[in-house]
Write a protein that holds these residues in place. Structure first.
Motif, PDB file in Angstrom:
ATOM      1  N   TYR A 329       0.818  -1.202   0.000  1.00  0.00           N
ATOM      2  CA  TYR A 329       0.000   0.000   0.000  1.00  0.00           C
ATOM      3  C   TYR A 329       0.855   1.257   0.000  1.00  0.00           C
ATOM      4  N   GLY A 330       0.190   2.378  -0.218  1.00  0.00           N
ATOM      5  CA  GLY A 330       0.891   3.643  -0.263  1.00  0.00           C
ATOM      6  C   GLY A 330       1.291   3.994  -1.686  1.00  0.00           C
ATOM      7  N   ARG A 331       2.356   4.761  -1.823  1.00  0.00           N
ATOM      8  CA  ARG A 331       2.762   5.252  -3.143  1.00  0.00           C
ATOM      9  C   ARG A 331       3.262   4.144  -4.062  1.00  0.00           C
ATOM     10  N   ALA A 332       3.834   3.081  -3.479  1.00  0.00           N
ATOM     11  CA  ALA A 332       4.304   1.930  -4.263  1.00  0.00           C
ATOM     12  C   ALA A 332       5.163   2.378  -5.432  1.00  0.00           C
ATOM     13  N   THR A 333       6.133   3.229  -5.173  1.00  0.00           N
ATOM     14  CA  THR A 333       6.946   3.822  -6.234  1.00  0.00           C
ATOM     15  C   THR A 333       7.912   2.804  -6.833  1.00  0.00           C
ATOM     16  N   LYS A 334       7.950   2.747  -8.165  1.00  0.00           N
ATOM     17  CA  LYS A 334       8.922   1.935  -8.886  1.00  0.00           C
ATOM     18  C   LYS A 334       9.673   2.838  -9.860  1.00  0.00           C
ATOM     19  N   GLY A 335      10.982   2.684  -9.923  1.00  0.00           N
ATOM     20  CA  GLY A 335      11.792   3.472 -10.840  1.00  0.00           C
ATOM     21  C   GLY A 335      12.449   2.587 -11.882  1.00  0.00           C
ATOM     22  N   TYR A 336      12.399   3.000 -13.131  1.00  0.00           N
ATOM     23  CA  TYR A 336      12.909   2.195 -14.232  1.00  0.00           C
ATOM     24  C   TYR A 336      13.871   2.999 -15.098  1.00  0.00           C
ATOM     25  N   ILE A 337      14.917   2.336 -15.562  1.00  0.00           N
ATOM     26  CA  ILE A 337      15.650   2.855 -16.717  1.00  0.00           C
ATOM     27  C   ILE A 337      14.817   2.498 -17.929  1.00  0.00           C
ATOM     28  N   ARG A 354       0.057   8.417  -6.396  1.00  0.00           N
ATOM     29  CA  ARG A 354       0.077   9.610  -5.549  1.00  0.00           C
ATOM     30  C   ARG A 354      -1.232   9.752  -4.775  1.00  0.00           C
ATOM     31  N   LEU A 355      -1.136  10.411  -3.651  1.00  0.00           N
ATOM     32  CA  LEU A 355      -2.312  10.649  -2.824  1.00  0.00           C
ATOM     33  C   LEU A 355      -3.198  11.710  -3.466  1.00  0.00           C
ATOM     34  N   ALA A 356      -4.480  11.432  -3.572  1.00  0.00           N
ATOM     35  CA  ALA A 356      -5.430  12.400  -4.119  1.00  0.00           C
ATOM     36  C   ALA A 356      -5.828  13.367  -3.007  1.00  0.00           C
ATOM     37  N   SER A 357      -5.024  14.398  -2.824  1.00  0.00           N
ATOM     38  CA  SER A 357      -5.228  15.334  -1.723  1.00  0.00           C
ATOM     39  C   SER A 357      -4.822  16.726  -2.159  1.00  0.00           C
ATOM     40  N   LEU A 358      -5.516  17.736  -1.624  1.00  0.00           N
ATOM     41  CA  LEU A 358      -5.171  19.127  -1.915  1.00  0.00           C
ATOM     42  C   LEU A 358      -3.808  19.485  -1.350  1.00  0.00           C
ATOM     43  N   HIS A 359      -3.346  18.699  -0.361  1.00  0.00           N
ATOM     44  CA  HIS A 359      -2.060  18.979   0.278  1.00  0.00           C
ATOM     45  C   HIS A 359      -0.920  18.215  -0.376  1.00  0.00           C
ATOM     46  N   LYS A 407      -8.480   7.700   1.850  1.00  0.00           N
ATOM     47  CA  LYS A 407      -8.325   8.588   0.702  1.00  0.00           C
ATOM     48  C   LYS A 407      -7.842   7.803  -0.506  1.00  0.00           C
ATOM     49  N   PRO A 408      -8.330   8.136  -1.704  1.00  0.00           N
ATOM     50  CA  PRO A 408      -7.909   7.416  -2.907  1.00  0.00           C
ATOM     51  C   PRO A 408      -6.489   7.776  -3.308  1.00  0.00           C
ATOM     52  N   ARG A 409      -5.938   6.929  -4.147  1.00  0.00           N
ATOM     53  CA  ARG A 409      -4.652   7.211  -4.770  1.00  0.00           C
ATOM     54  C   ARG A 409      -4.822   7.187  -6.282  1.00  0.00           C
ATOM     55  N   ILE A 410      -4.045   8.008  -6.957  1.00  0.00           N
ATOM     56  CA  ILE A 410      -4.119   8.158  -8.408  1.00  0.00           C
ATOM     57  C   ILE A 410      -2.816   7.679  -9.018  1.00  0.00           C
ATOM     58  N   HIS A 411      -2.932   6.849 -10.046  1.00  0.00           N
ATOM     59  CA  HIS A 411      -1.763   6.303 -10.724  1.00  0.00           C
ATOM     60  C   HIS A 411      -1.151   7.376 -11.623  1.00  0.00           C
ATOM     61  N   CYS A 412       0.157   7.561 -11.555  1.00  0.00           N
ATOM     62  CA  CYS A 412       0.813   8.574 -12.385  1.00  0.00           C
ATOM     63  C   CYS A 412       2.215   8.111 -12.764  1.00  0.00           C
TER      64      CYS A 412
END
Length: 810
Positions: A329-337, A354-359, A407-412
């Protein structure tokens, strides 16, 4: 890993997460089946655990496999037979993978994996191994685990349940139950880690009881346990609907597809060019797919990135992630070349939720502000935006769990031009100081010119970048930043932290209710340097592994949770800041030690200027006995790439700073108490003066990592994060973390465990989370404070098992 799981009514779960057009004849009764299926089995009458029954008694888990596999496969075959669409669904297959681990360093083997028939090859076993299966009829179901090609996992238990029975979720708190939940979570995490998914399904069997799960980046939602022997219709309906669902409804990301042969050929042509220092990382990211072709554990994918401004779609090839996500859960960030299929060059692609939040600010917005302000020594954005398919990809679970206030999360996705080498690849201590200084100046520019505070300074977010053979430093990953105006407007009391735990300032670890300031970020650069010194250079703590473990734990990893739900810890770090004493002596690099000592003096001056009485209001509420215990164990505190963007460190004006500092702990002269960390100049001056010494080129021993050599480190912090890494540790090892909110260090064992945590994972501790104002509950807060939600839905912890290693070694 500490995560959240919720239970939903059975009918509601199906209607929300796996709706389907079952048809009037979906009863699985003989008279309702097509003629060619009437002699096939669609029930589980043999499943009984009653010793007095006339039917065969299930004695071993494998007895369940031989019953479940053929019935589930019959359902998949029936769904394919009834498919009347213009584009028939790919036939699904069920595999018993319980004894056949993947041919990689991953030793996990779930009881079941479901996959598409078109990707059967990675699951196939040699005939000689199949013949070891006693039941000839079951041989066609056995297969090797292949997570990159699996649709979902399944697990069966007959001795002790991991999730409990009844209308309300009540997780058993036994060693065996925690182990079961840990294994189950690892299987789900492995699929999300390997693949490009919006969510995944899973199923769990305990004796004659079954549960279905859906897991996305916010939460897990399970059905209540139901008796699948008495109610086979509900159990089989899941697999029937799954087989008839399209790829998106099965959880796949439609914007990612397997790479075509044409794209792969283009990539191979451009990989033959020498790319300098990053060549080994390009090879590591892409070569696995070439070596194993269609059975690769890291196949090549073609990824779409939609530009948030123009709406233009760009296409990139990616393979093995360089910086993998290690949490459910959470941002679940993956980085790729990544390889740009249009420009034919290599870039860096970041995939996150990313968190769908005004902040919370999309990172591409931040990079645009940094560029407009002329901030140097940070990455250059090529394209980026939210993921659409064609709808915006958002998590599902929060939509149906409104009572939990998730709160929802948005894929980006974000693509930048520069590919940097990890900070850990620096060759000399002089190089380390130079690169960190470059990153510090990027931080200063961002704050002074653009009013942006980074808030997640760590070794993973500082990269070494080469321009025409010249080494520079880059500060990256701005997705947790805040704008200056927000820092002034927000309240000073917050529930959650931001930053990577071992680099968070001592003040914020002691006073977690205090909001992040510039001084906290500047201090984090000092902790990055100290961390590298302890990890890669010889020092006085290496004589005792147990003493080294204790020091690292108390200085960087210690974590507790207060009665009001706040994380705090690392008491030795507070002591070090107050005393100006790093707590260690380097034995082979006196110049580097002098720099560290001088940096600590600057920090001490700032800390001794603080109003400790005023700061007490930011302390956590701690039980008196815990406070007394902590006080008794803490030492007394002394009294109060656009190439134009990459620039070498700027010269600063400063008085004589060449006087050698004393070794740590030797008659420390702290100087006047001043708020020296409120501006960058004091730390930057120390670093800049250090790199003027051109004779200082003390090289570290290549490949040496004292954390990896001497220690095993386990750490879980917060609600759903586990340690991440840029190292080559196995994915199984990366995910093994105890569920308690505390860090622990064990001495290095002589042999590896099936799920043991290794110190090579110290490159990045838990993924940082966003702060929020008091009263604004972020997603997952219920994971720290379980709450009855009424009805049949309840929040519980789904945790990795902390006892696996002990079971193996004891």
């Amino acid at each position: 890993m500490d995560t959240s799981i919720y239970q939903e009514d059975l009918d509601k779960w199906f209607s929300k997460f796996l709706p389907g057009k079952d048809g009037e004849n979906l009863s699985f009764k003989r008279e309702d089946l097509p003629e060619e299926f009437r002699e096939k089995k669609f029930h589980f009458d043999e499943v009984t655990f009653d010793a007095n029954s006339d039917r065969p008694r299930i004695k071993l888990e494998k007895d369940l496999y031989t019953i479940l596999c053929p019935v589930i496969q019959n359902v998949f075959d029936l769904a394919a037979h009834r498919s009347t669409g213009e584009a028939p669904r790919d036939l699904l297959k069920i595999r018993d993978t319980s004894n056949w681990e993947e041919e990689s360093d991953n030793k996990l083997s779930p009881d079941f994996l479901v996959h598409k028939d078109s990707v059967s090859r990675p699951f196939e076993l040699e005939d000689a191994r199949k013949k070891k299966v006693t039941s000839k009829s079951h041989r066609k179901f056995v297969g090797r685990a292949a997570y990159s090609w699996s649709l979902l996992p399944g697990e069966a238990k007959i001795k002790e349940d991991g999730f409990g029975l009844g209308d309300e979720l009540n997780l058993p708190d036994t060693k065996a139950s925690r182990r079961t939940r840990g294994q189950f979570a690892e299987y789900i995490a492995e699929i999300l880690y390997r693949q490009h998914r919006q969510f995944t399904f899973a199923f769990y069997i305990y004796k004659n009881w079954a549960r279905f799960f859906i897991v996305d980046r916010v939460a897990s939602v399970t059905t209540p346990a139901f008796d699948y022997v008495k109610d086979p219709y509900t159990f089989l309906k899941f697999f029937y609907r799954l087989a008839q669902a399209d790829a998106s409804a099965q959880g796949y990301d439609p914007t990612v597809t397997l790479a075509s042969s044409t794209s792969i050929s283009t990539l191979k042509e451009h990989m033959s060019t020498d790319h300098g220092a990053i060549q080994p990382f390009i090879d590591d990211a892409m070569n696995d797919a070439f070596a194993y072709e269609s059975t690769s554990i890291w196949p090549l994918y073609e990824v779409q990135v939609c530009d948030h401004d123009t709406g233009n779609i760009s296409y990139f090839l990616i393979g093995k992630p360089r910086t993998p996500s290690t949490s459910l859960y959470g941002r679940a960030t993956k980085g790729y070349i990544a390889f740009d299929l249009i420009a034919h060059d290599f870039v860096w692609l970041k995939d996150t939720w990313r968190l769908a939040s005004l902040h919370s600010h999309p990172e591409w917005e931040v990079y645009e502000k940094l560029k407009a302000a002329g901030v140097e020594n940070t990455a250059t954005m090529r394209t980026g935006g939210d993921v659409y398919d064609p709808k915006l990809q958002r998590t599902l679970s929060q939509e149906y769990l409104s009572h939990a206030r998730l709160k929802p999360r948005i894929h980006c996705r974000l693509v930048v031009n520069e590919i940097g080498c990890p900070l850990e690849t620096y060759e000399t201590s002089h190089d380390l100081i130079y690169v960190v200084l470059c990153a510090l100046q990027a931080h200063e520019d961002a704050w002074v010119k653009a009013g942006i505070l980074h808030r997640d300074i760590s070794d993973n977010n500082i990269l070494i970048f080469f321009v025409d053979g010249r080494r520079c430093g880059l500060l990256i990953d701005w997705d947790l930043c805040k704008y200056a105006s927000e820092l002034q407007e927000r309240k000073a009391t917050h529930k959650n932290r931001s930053g990577t735990w071992q680099f968070i300032s001592a003040l914020r670890l002691r006073c977690p209710k205090k909001y992040c300031e510039v001084a906290d970020d500047i201090e984090s650069f000092v902790h990055v340097i100290n961390w590298c010194a302890l990890r890669y250079h010889q020092h006085n703590h290496l004589g005792s592994a147990s003493g080294f473990a204790t020091f690292i734990h108390r200085m960087f990893l210690d974590c507790s949770i207060s009665s009001d739900g706040l994380l705090y810890g690392c008491p030795e770090k507070w002591v070090a800041m107050m005393r100006g004493d790093p707590g260690f002596n380097l034995s082979s690099d006196e110049r580097f030690q002098n720099v560290i000592n001088e940096l600590m003096r600057v920090c001490s001056s700032h800390y001794r200027s603080l109003d400790l009485k005023e700061l007490e209001r930011f302390r956590p509420t701690e039980p008196k006995e815990a406070e007394a215990l902590r006080a008794s164990t803490v030492r007394p505190v002394a009294p109060p790439v656009n190439m134009n963007k990459v620039r070498p460190p700027r010269r600063r004006t400063r008085g004589d700073n060449n006087k050698a500092a004393e070794p740590a702990g030797a008659n420390i002269q702290r100087g006047p108490a001043e708020r020296t960390l409120d501006e960058h100049a004091n730390i930057a001056d120390v670093l800049f003066e250090a790199i003027q010494d051109t004779d200082w080129k003390c090289a570290r021993e290549p490949g040496v990592d004292y954390f990896e050599q001497m220690l095993n480190v386990n750490l879980t912090l917060g609600r759903r994060s586990v340690a991440g890494t840029q190292s080559s540790a196995t994915s199984s090892q990366k995910r093994s973390r105890p569920p308690a909110v505390s860090g622990s260090i064990q001495l290095k064992r002589s042999r590896g465990s099936r799920s043991g945590a290794h110190a090579s994972q110290l490159a990045s501790l838990p993924e940082a989370e966003e702060d929020q104002e008091e009263g604004e509950q972020e997603e997952g807060e219920g994971e720290d404070q379980d709450q009855d939600q009424g009805g049949s839905t309840q929040s519980q912890n789904l945790q990795f098992h902390e006892d696996i290693e002990d079971d193996i070694f004891n």
